[in-house]
Design an enzyme around this catalytic site. Structure first.
Site, PDB file in Angstrom:
ATOM      1  N   GLU A  13      92.295  47.524  32.804  1.00 21.96           N
ATOM      2  CA  GLU A  13      93.956  46.869  32.807  1.00 21.96           C
ATOM      3  C   GLU A  13      93.961  45.265  33.971  1.00 21.96           C
ATOM      4  O   GLU A  13      94.317  44.508  34.371  1.00 21.96           O
ATOM      5  CB  GLU A  13      95.017  47.051  33.898  1.00 21.96           C
ATOM      6  CG  GLU A  13      95.834  48.658  33.270  1.00 21.96           C
ATOM      7  CD  GLU A  13      96.944  49.653  34.011  1.00 21.96           C
ATOM      8  OE1 GLU A  13      98.030  48.777  35.086  1.00 21.96           O
ATOM      9  OE2 GLU A  13      97.183  50.665  33.494  1.00 21.96           O
ATOM     10  N   CYS A  14      92.092  44.923  33.566  1.00 24.17           N
ATOM     11  CA  CYS A  14      91.947  43.762  33.765  1.00 24.17           C
ATOM     12  C   CYS A  14      91.462  43.188  32.698  1.00 24.17           C
ATOM     13  O   CYS A  14      91.321  42.403  31.672  1.00 24.17           O
ATOM     14  CB  CYS A  14      90.251  43.877  34.302  1.00 24.17           C
ATOM     15  SG  CYS A  14      89.229  43.039  35.866  1.00 24.17           S
ATOM     16  N   GLY A  15      91.262  41.573  33.056  1.00 23.30           N
ATOM     17  CA  GLY A  15      91.139  40.047  32.601  1.00 23.30           C
ATOM     18  C   GLY A  15      89.904  40.925  31.504  1.00 23.30           C
ATOM     19  O   GLY A  15      89.601  40.370  30.875  1.00 23.30           O
ATOM     20  N   THR A  59      88.112  43.606  30.941  1.00 25.99           N
ATOM     21  CA  THR A  59      88.374  45.148  30.779  1.00 25.99           C
ATOM     22  C   THR A  59      87.834  44.861  28.943  1.00 25.99           C
ATOM     23  O   THR A  59      86.782  45.804  28.667  1.00 25.99           O
ATOM     24  CB  THR A  59      89.822  45.657  30.365  1.00 25.99           C
ATOM     25  OG1 THR A  59      89.901  46.300  31.582  1.00 25.99           O
ATOM     26  CG2 THR A  59      89.793  46.931  29.621  1.00 25.99           C
TER      27      THR A  59
END
Length: 161
Positions: free
Chosen positions: A35-37, A39
């Site tokens: 759920e990371c930028g 990803t």
């Protein structure tokens, strides 16, 4: 000085992984999160793994220490990676990459007295650590460094050249 290949770590499915099986190849360790930028780097990591499969092993280490961006269970992480990015490279158990419960792998990667090269701290998800075929740390790269960056690929040579 401890040897990287002797460190114990488990796969996402709780099976012992033998890092010594990586001897003779470059290894890229990346702390990953769903759920990371950053990803979408999963796709580029998979491309890197496929392109250099003869000389490189990519190993993702899920971590929930940065913004709680990897809340998933092993099964959820596996399905997410496969379904969204076609990931076939190795994924370990979810670990801590910093702090009091830091996994021994990341202690080795981040402490000069263990790796013999440099001290570092993991700043965010998708930080990368490149190891040479003899198990020595080459360098580390922050999240903004793309997996396909020349900073990384310039080190990966064909084994028979």
């Amino acid at each position: 000085m401890p040897n990287l290949f002797d460190i114990k770590i488990k796969s996402l499915y709780n099976e012992s992984m033998n890092l010594s099986a990586c001897k003779g190849k470059y290894v890229l360790f990346v702390n990953v999160a769903s759920e990371c930028g950053f990803t979408p780097q999963y796709k580029a990591l998979q491309q890197l793994s496929t392109t250099y499969r003869e000389q490189l092993v990519v190993i993702g280490t899920p971590c929930n220490q940065f913004g709680k961006q990897e809340p998933g269970t092993a099964s959820e992480i596996s399905v997410f990676c496969e379904r969204n990015y076609g990931v076939t490279f190795l994924i370990t158990e979810k670990i801590d990459v910093k702090g009091t419960n830091q996994h021994p792998l990341y202690a080795w990667l981040t402490k000069k007295d263990l790796n013999g090269v440099s001290n570092s701290s993991v700043k965010w998800n998708f930080q990368k650590y490149l190891i040479n075929p003899e198990g020595k740390l080459i360098d580390y790269y922050y999240s903004v460094t793309k997996p396909s960056s020349k900073k990384i690929t310039k080190h990966i040579k064909t084994i028979d050249s």
